[in-house]
Design an enzyme around this catalytic site. Structure first.
Site, PDB file in Angstrom:
ATOM      1  N   HIS A 343       0.827  -1.218   0.000  1.00  0.00           N
ATOM      2  CA  HIS A 343       0.000   0.000   0.000  1.00  0.00           C
ATOM      3  C   HIS A 343       0.860   1.266   0.000  1.00  0.00           C
ATOM      4  CE1 HIS A 343       0.582   1.076   4.309  1.00  0.00           C
ATOM      5  NE2 HIS A 343       0.586  -0.230   4.533  1.00  0.00           N
ATOM      6  N   CYS A 362       2.574  -4.813   7.080  1.00  0.00           N
ATOM      7  CA  CYS A 362       2.332  -4.641   5.646  1.00  0.00           C
ATOM      8  C   CYS A 362       3.521  -3.946   4.985  1.00  0.00           C
ATOM      9  CB  CYS A 362       1.051  -3.839   5.413  1.00  0.00           C
ATOM     10  SG  CYS A 362      -0.455  -4.791   5.749  1.00  0.00           S
TER      11      CYS A 362
END
Length: 448
Positions: A343, A362
């Site tokens: 992301h 992440c």
């Protein structure tokens, strides 16, 4: 009688330490006696069951240790969840014996990095035999062009031995040649390329060669677990290098910097198929972060949710789409049980850091728009302008890719780049020493 492939196999087993493995092949001594005596019955007899069975057993031992590595059960104990490659050892043996070229292995069934790291293992052992590197005794914090010092002589000598400069003129003057060599060294170690020898470079050069050799050995083992030749377009994230690589077959297309998980929130080593691009995403606060960070903040400040563009969504909290969003303006999903994805992020300054382990697990990407354009490059309806607009729409939009793209999240603290240069990175999650212990512990010869 014995054919040439038998001698080639024997030579491989006699030099198995070149593969970064201990000399623990079963029945190594009896095999040595059988093969080393040119006058033995084993060489003279046309058919001898003992040597035939020994050769077959030694082939399978060698092939398992060198081409497959330790068992998947063991690799998962150190949190390596990338799928292990599958190879047919009997089929490979058949092709070796039928090949008109009797060389034991023309192309080994291992990932391309394996042979490159193996060559450097040999080189570093030779450097060690010749006395290693000169220990640098720094008499000040840093050295830069124009400085003159006895330490500069040592720095120059070490960089010459390591191949970062072409010659060693023995000068104590920090000249242009040394500055360029320092930049090459910094590039190989993932350091800021300013040409100045500071504490980080001194620390890296003074790291014992035995430690570097151990790094090469553990990363050779990791190479044994990977697919031999990944096909098509795929992404690879190397956690210690803080880098995402885009490949097509074995050709590197481009790279970008990434931020990975902190040591307390380690990014998982696994693979998945990237399926969705989500523009202007909501950030659904994970339960752990909600409990440990958000709820205490709400209790301290009743306006916390409003100030952070958040809202209740049932029993959970989510952050609204927008430039403030923790996921930035786009995320890339490859559905998995670890809840990890790629992301964007509003914290752009972190990508300029040398060490980039800051996330909750992440992977944050430095060029999200470029990544979105690449994934949608074959869809004419998604122009650059439309992608940019969707990223700034403040309205969540899911796009399903026509073809999924494999993503491999791996862990290599030593690797060879496309220019053929050996790179080292810090063992950010402290995984190397445990793997080295597993490689050399006595039980490694069983349960392979």
């Amino acid at each position: 009688g014995l054919i040439e492939q038998a001698d080639n196999l024997f030579n491989r087993i006699e030099h198995i330490s070149d593969e970064g493995l201990p000399n623990k092949i079963p029945y190594r001594e009896p095999f040595h006696e059988m093969m080393n005596d040119n006058d033995s019955l084993y060489r003279k007899e046309i058919a001898n069951a003992d040597i035939e069975l020994m050769l077959t057993a030694q082939y399978f031992s060698y092939a398992r240790y060198v081409w497959e590595g330790m068992s998947e059960t063991k690799s998962q104990k150190i949190d390596w969840f990338l799928p292990r490659k599958k190879i047919n050892l009997q089929q490979i043996m058949d092709s070796l014996l039928l090949d008109s070229n009797p060389q034991f292995v023309a192309t080994e069934p291992v990932y391309r990095q394996y042979g490159l790291l193996k060559d450097y293992l040999k080189k570093y052992r030779e450097i060690q035999k010749k006395g290693g590197l000169t220990f640098i005794k720094a008499d000040k914090r840093s050295y830069r062009p124009g400085d003159s010092s006895a330490a500069v002589i040592s720095i120059r000598k070490c960089l010459f031995i390591l191949g970062d400069i072409a010659s060693d003129n023995g000068s104590a003057l920090y000249d242009k040649e040394l500055e360029d060599g320092v930049k090459r060294f910094q590039n190989r170690y993932g350091l800021k390329e300013d040409g100045i020898t500071g504490p980080s470079i001194v620390k890296e050069i003074n790291t014992p060669l035995s430690k570097r050799i151990e790094q090469l050995i553990v990363n050779l083992e990791r190479c044994r677990w990977l697919p031999e030749e990944p096909k098509g377009v795929y992404f690879a994230v190397n956690i210690p290098a803080y880098t995402l690589y885009a490949y097509e077959n074995d050709s590197l297309l481009w790279t970008m910097n990434v931020v990975v998980g902190k040591s307390v929130h380690k990014t998982v080593i696994f693979s998945g198929d990237l399926k969705y691009v989500v523009f202007s995403p909501y950030w659904n606060v994970p339960p752990g972060i909600l409990k440990d960070e958000v709820l205490p903040a709400i209790r301290r400040d009743k306006n916390y949710l409003t100030r952070n563009h958040m809202e209740w969504n049932g029993n959970s909290v989510r952050q609204l789409p927008g430039p403030w969003n923790a996921l930035g303006q786009v995320k890339f999903l490859f559905p998995n049980s670890h809840n990890i994805y790629l992301h964007d992020t509003p914290a752009k300054t972190l990508f300029g850091q040398e060490k980039r382990a800051f996330s909750h697990g992440c992977v944050r990407v430095s060029e999200p728009e470029r990544l979105a354009q690449f994934l949608l490059r074959n869809d004419s309806s998604w122009t650059k302008e439309k992608i940019k607009s969707a990223m700034n729409a403040s309205r969540e939009q899911y796009v399903t890719l026509k073809e999924t793209v494999p993503v491999f999240i791996a862990y290599f603290t030593a690797f060879v780049d496309r220019e053929g240069r050996l790179n080292f990175r810090d063992d950010v999650y402290q995984r190397d020493s445990r793997l080295a212990q597993m490689i050399f512990e006595k039980s490694n010869t069983s349960g392979q």
